[in-house]
Design a protein around this motif. Structure first.
Motif, PDB file in Angstrom:
ATOM      1  N   GLU A  22      27.091-103.238  -0.108  1.00 53.77           N
ATOM      2  CA  GLU A  22      27.716-103.903   1.032  1.00 53.77           C
ATOM      3  C   GLU A  22      26.741-103.874   2.204  1.00 53.77           C
ATOM      4  O   GLU A  22      26.303-102.793   2.623  1.00 53.77           O
ATOM      5  CB  GLU A  22      29.027-103.189   1.406  1.00 53.77           C
ATOM      6  N   THR A  59      36.670-102.022   8.041  1.00 53.88           N
ATOM      7  CA  THR A  59      36.945-103.229   7.280  1.00 53.88           C
ATOM      8  C   THR A  59      36.027-103.359   6.071  1.00 53.88           C
ATOM      9  O   THR A  59      36.479-103.720   4.989  1.00 53.88           O
ATOM     10  CB  THR A  59      36.806-104.469   8.181  1.00 53.88           C
ATOM     11  N   GLY A  63      37.433-103.457   2.221  1.00 56.11           N
ATOM     12  CA  GLY A  63      37.263-104.639   1.369  1.00 56.11           C
ATOM     13  C   GLY A  63      36.615-104.302   0.040  1.00 56.11           C
ATOM     14  O   GLY A  63      37.035-104.780  -1.015  1.00 56.11           O
ATOM     15  N   THR A 108      45.031-102.688   2.285  1.00 55.09           N
ATOM     16  CA  THR A 108      43.892-102.958   3.160  1.00 55.09           C
ATOM     17  C   THR A 108      44.174-102.440   4.563  1.00 55.09           C
ATOM     18  O   THR A 108      43.332-101.775   5.177  1.00 55.09           O
ATOM     19  CB  THR A 108      43.588-104.466   3.198  1.00 55.09           C
TER      20      THR A 108
END
Length: 125
Positions: A22, A59, A63, A108
């Motif tokens: 990421e 976040t 994710g 989430t």
């Protein structure tokens, strides 16, 4: 962050490979190793450590965790711990592919809130 599953060290290594790719987390994810159990030849992966900057980049890991959970076929238990006050979120997913949109949204939100709750509590001290 710890993952427990039937093959938890393998699950942690797999999750690590997802998190380190990421862009927002590159260089921020480390494997945590524990002492080897009797008869083992080396240390055992027992967790992952993700460094989040001020303001909580919750976040990005949320994710990735949701995407990763969706690929799991067996039951996986995640425990996310943050800060000295040990803010904890425990997630159990059995076959994450079965998560519907409402469950995915709720999970989430829960994962993103971990850094925010810790920062708010730490700021009150």
């Amino acid at each position: 962050m710890t993952v427990t599953a039937e093959n938890s060290a393998d699950e942690l290594r797999n999750l690590y490979s997802w998190l380190k790719e990421e862009p927002e987390l590159r260089g921020q994810v480390r494997v945590r190793e524990g002492a080897p159990p009797p008869g083992a030849l080396g240390p055992v992966v027992d967790g992952l450590q993700v460094a989040l900057g001020a303001g909580g980049a919750g976040t990005a890991p949320a994710g990735v965790l949701i995407a990763w959970l969706r690929t799991r076929g067996e039951e996986v238990n995640l425990t996310l711990t943050r800060g000295e006050n040990e803010t904890r979120v425990e997630v159990t997913a059995k076959g994450g592919k079965a998560l519907n949109p409402v469950e995915t949204r709720a999970l989430t939100t829960q994962l993103v809130e971990v850094p925010k709750r810790t920062e708010a509590r730490d700021g009150d001290d």
